[in-house]
Enzyme design. Structure first.
Site, PDB file in Angstrom:
ATOM      1  N   HIS A  58     -10.432 -13.165  -6.700  1.00 56.37           N
ATOM      2  CA  HIS A  58     -11.071 -13.815  -5.549  1.00 56.37           C
ATOM      3  C   HIS A  58     -12.497 -13.342  -5.279  1.00 56.37           C
ATOM      4  O   HIS A  58     -13.341 -14.130  -4.862  1.00 56.37           O
ATOM      5  CB  HIS A  58     -10.210 -13.571  -4.311  1.00 56.37           C
ATOM      6  CG  HIS A  58     -10.479 -14.514  -3.178  1.00 56.37           C
ATOM      7  ND1 HIS A  58     -10.274 -15.874  -3.282  1.00 56.37           N
ATOM      8  CD2 HIS A  58     -10.928 -14.304  -1.925  1.00 56.37           C
ATOM      9  CE1 HIS A  58     -10.572 -16.451  -2.133  1.00 56.37           C
ATOM     10  NE2 HIS A  58     -10.992 -15.527  -1.292  1.00 56.37           N
ATOM     11  N   HIS A  61     -11.145 -10.369   1.143  1.00 55.46           N
ATOM     12  CA  HIS A  61     -11.874 -11.638   1.180  1.00 55.46           C
ATOM     13  C   HIS A  61     -13.380 -11.453   1.040  1.00 55.46           C
ATOM     14  O   HIS A  61     -14.118 -12.412   0.869  1.00 55.46           O
ATOM     15  CB  HIS A  61     -11.557 -12.371   2.496  1.00 55.46           C
ATOM     16  CG  HIS A  61     -12.092 -13.766   2.567  1.00 55.46           C
ATOM     17  ND1 HIS A  61     -13.186 -14.106   3.331  1.00 55.46           N
ATOM     18  CD2 HIS A  61     -11.677 -14.905   1.961  1.00 55.46           C
ATOM     19  CE1 HIS A  61     -13.424 -15.398   3.207  1.00 55.46           C
ATOM     20  NE2 HIS A  61     -12.522 -15.910   2.380  1.00 55.46           N
TER      21      HIS A  61
END
Length: 770
Positions: free
Chosen positions: A148, A214
């Site tokens: 990610h 994130h």
């Protein structure tokens, strides 16, 4: 009705920032990521931008300062590309692209690293030529399901660039299990780096400690000659570094971030950056909380905290301060915040936040905001909005250095991800350029979305015995000039001229008395805007529109719309952009406008021209007013409304009252029932429920909104929308309303028609705090 063609960004503690906005002429089918990309070391940055879909084009947008114009090259076509970084992996001075793809359609459908080549990290070889039309040569670095975020740097060695990699989840739909933090180190076959790495060695920095990372911020050379990382994830804000003496990876949780709440699977932090304050490189921490959340927070140092990175190794040095809560999350526990980035550097102590636009139809929750520290010790910040467009990420850098503007730029890209969130508008990339102080004493005009934007100096900045002015519009026989007058400054008018004050006060002698006028007369009253030959500004100066009576032009009443002049008269000079000067200002029939597609105004003789924004040009670019104009045919209504979703206070100035009896109708403050949209077209219903305030030629009316007790104009704020002003139902109604059934078909002939013409001034509610 005067609210529909202009969506004012959020007020309250935030102002509207008035900055140039350049939407790049490049099409996207989806949009997700934007990165400032120096093609070569020392270059003015280009842009890499792309979406998060299958077969998404990775686009290199070449900066005009490097290549003559914004040109686009598709350097790769990848499935579900997520994040990107860059580094010179071949030693030739050109930056290669490091990118993650094959993520999968969603967190509930991640492509497996072993069976689907999922979570792939690649590097794309820079061909050394921006104009190369071939795809950049791709080389695999490694894989891990759910990959990610990545960062390129020196983490365990200074010999070669490494990649630190952060999967968000180890498998589909797993929001609770830890995912490994990985280190990829390149191996070269010989001393000739230009061939690039032959392969990469994968090591595990942390196997089972962290979840849902994130964002990750690189802290260059903070670990002697090695780099550290500050990551944002479910564990909160975590500092990662490689301890050279012990040869092991270490971490420190700076803060847990947003606490866990109910069934929400997301807590901790979602995006992070470090903001410099003076000579302290680790001045404070800016965050969005949590994963796609709705909370903007900062972490400020306590008085005993050291400077620099050592402060990040001890959580007791930090205090969390919540700056903004954008409201409730949706049913998927998703909010509007997606990315935070420090800067711009021209505003020391600032950071920038990207808002996707969740939920749709909430203007405050969409766009880009700049937060700047006012008093860091108290956690006080000023917030301004620089664009209304959806933003998934921002790139804060100087895309335009060496140009005449020399402003600081903030590029952003729409968040437009199919099967997730797409918003209402097609995706795009835009660059907002902050103004410079070098023009702070001039009035400038530029195009901003559909409006013309005026940036004006504060009156206090204008030298004594001077003023600044800019003529910009001829409307219905009046030449309109924007004037900035210093405190106690004087200004002369011609016969039959008028002044509409939009900031401060003016005074003048009228017969035997002194008249003082501010931005509006008393509530539910009207006052003339005509002025004598000379006026004087008040203690803080004044900004006003000079409405010059043009004796050689028709002044009404207007029987045909073709007689109502609306002409752009901006001059050709260095302070006026070409696109602003060439903007046409036609009256458009309201039933042709997007916001009127519900059919309520079909066949009404109702027209609009928008518009103009006025802002002060020194930070924080305080919004002064939005201006537009309207016309309405005899016997008609603009329909009742109450601005329930829009944060402004509206004043109208009538240029021409067609049959002398038009004006504002307003319901009682205690009337809370919905408007009957059929009955509001009848005279009996309207007269039984509302009062009429006739607004004569060259008069303006005072506040019609609900006013707080013990104040003259301070608005009541809506309970259901704390950013909007509480209004009664109100509307402009023309003379002889009720004499004809509405809509009037066919329209009245010119022998009978008499149009009302008026201007609308939409002020932020902060202008009426008295």
């Amino acid at each position: 009705m005067c609210c529909h063609s202009f969506s004012l960004p959020a007020t309250g503690e935030s102002n509207t920032a008035c900055v140039d906005e350049n939407i790049l002429p490049i099409s996207f089918t989806d949009a997700h990521w934007i990165e400032a990309f120096p093609f070569k070391a020392g270059d003015i940055p280009d842009i890499i931008a792309y979406g998060l879909g299958k077969a998404s084009a990775i686009k290199l947008l070449s900066n005009p300062l490097n290549n003559g114009d914004w040109k686009v090259n598709e350097i790769a076509i990848l499935d579900f590309p997520v994040c990107v970084d860059y580094a010179d992996l071949t030693g030739n001075g050109c930056n290669d692209v490091i990118i993650v793809d094959r993520y999968g359609p969603s967190m509930n459908d991640l492509w497996d690293a072993d069976t689907e080549n999922g979570g792939r990290i690649q590097w794309l070889r820079n061909p050394g030529d921006r104009d190369s039309r071939s795809a950049w040569e791709a080389h695999t670095i490694g894989n891990s399901t759910g990959m990610h975020r990545i960062r390129a740097g020196h983490f365990t060695t200074t010999e070669h660039i490494q990649v630190l990699a952060f999967p968000i989840s180890p498998k589909s739909s797993d929001f609770t299990s830890p995912a490994p933090v990985l280190v990829f180190t390149p191996v070269y076959s010989c001393s000739d780096l230009t061939q690039g790495p032959t392969h990469w060695i994968k090591d595990i920095a942390f196997d089972s400690e962290f979840r849902l990372i994130h964002d990750a911020k690189l802290l260059p050379k903070t670990n002697e000659n090695l780099d550290m990382i500050l990551a944002a994830g479910r564990e909160g804000l975590v500092l990662f570094w490689f301890d050279k003496p012990s040869q092991v990876w270490k971490y420190n949780v700076v803060s847990e971030g947003l606490p866990q709440s109910g069934n929400n699977p997301y807590w901790g932090s979602g995006s992070v950056d470090i903001c410099r304050v003076g000579d302290d490189t680790i001045g404070y921490i800016a965050t969005c909380e949590a994963f796609h959340g709705n909370i903007v927070s900062v972490y400020v140092k306590k008085p005993d905290a050291p400077r620099g990175v050592e402060a990040l190794k001890n959580r007791t040095y930090w205090k969390r301060v919540v700056l903004t809560d954008f409201g409730s999350l949706n049913e998927q526990y998703t909010g509007t915040l997606h990315h935070v980035m420090a800067g711009p550097e021209t505003l020391p102590g600032s950071f920038t936040v990207a808002c996707i636009g969740v939920p749709i139809g909430t203007p405050e929750n969409q766009g880009v905001y700049i937060y700047t520290a006012v008093d860091l010790t108290k956690g006080e910040f000023k917030r301004v909005k620089i664009t209304d467009l959806s933003a998934g990420r921002v790139a804060v850098t100087d895309f335009s250095r060496s140009t005449s503007s020399q402003g600081r730029d903030i590029a952003s890209i729409s968040y437009y991800v199919l099967n997730d969130f797409t918003g209402l508008c097609p995706p795009n990339v835009r660059i907002n350029t902050l103004p410079l102080a070098s023009r702070s004493l001039q009035i400038s005009a530029s195009k901003h979305n559909k409006d013309i934007l005026f940036r004006i100096p504060r009156p206090s900045a204008i030298p004594v015995d001077e003023y600044r002015s800019l003529s910009f519009w001829i409307l219905a026989g009046k030449r309109i000039t924007l004037v900035v007058l210093p405190p106690s400054g004087k200004y002369n008018f011609g016969e039959d001229d008028a002044a509409k004050v939009i900031f401060g006060e003016i005074t003048y002698r009228l017969e035997e008395s002194t008249v003082t006028r501010g931005i509006a007369p008393a509530a539910k009253s009207t006052a003339s805007t005509l002025v004598p030959s000379t006026i004087e500004a008040g203690d803080i100066g004044a900004v006003f529109l000079h409405l010059e009576y043009l004796h050689d032009q028709f002044q009404g009443p207007y029987s045909k719309m073709s007689d109502v002049t609306s002409l752009n008269v901006l001059p050709n000079n260095e302070n006026v952009s070409d696109d602003a000067r060439m903007t046409l200002l036609p009256f458009l029939k309201v039933d042709t406008l997007d916001w009127a597609s519900n059919g309520l105004w079909n066949d009404f003789e109702f027209y609009n021209v928008t518009g103009f924004n006025v802002c002060f040009n020194n930070y924080p670019w305080e919004h002064v007013v939005h201006i537009q104009a309207w016309t309405l045919g005899l016997g008609e209504t603009a329909r009742f409304h109450n601005h329930s979703e829009l944060p402004f206070c509206e004043i109208h100035l009538c240029i021409s009252n067609g049959d002398q009896a038009g004006g504002m109708r307003y319901f009682r403050d205690d009337y809370t029932q919905p408007i009957d949209q059929n009955e509001e077209l009848t005279k009996s219903y309207v007269e039984a429920n509302s009062d009429m305030l006739i607004v004569p030629n060259m008069h303006e009316h005072g506040p019609l909104w609900k006013i707080q007790q013990c104040s003259q104009a301070r608005p009541v704020i809506r309970i259901d929308n704390p950013l909007a002003v509480e209004y009664p139902w109100h509307a402009w109604l023309a003379s002889r309303f009720g004499d004809w059934s509405l809509p009037i078909i066919p329209p009245l002939p010119s022998s009978q028609q008499k149009y009302d013409v008026w201007m609308a001034f939409e002020f932020p509610s902060s202008a009426f705090q008295y």
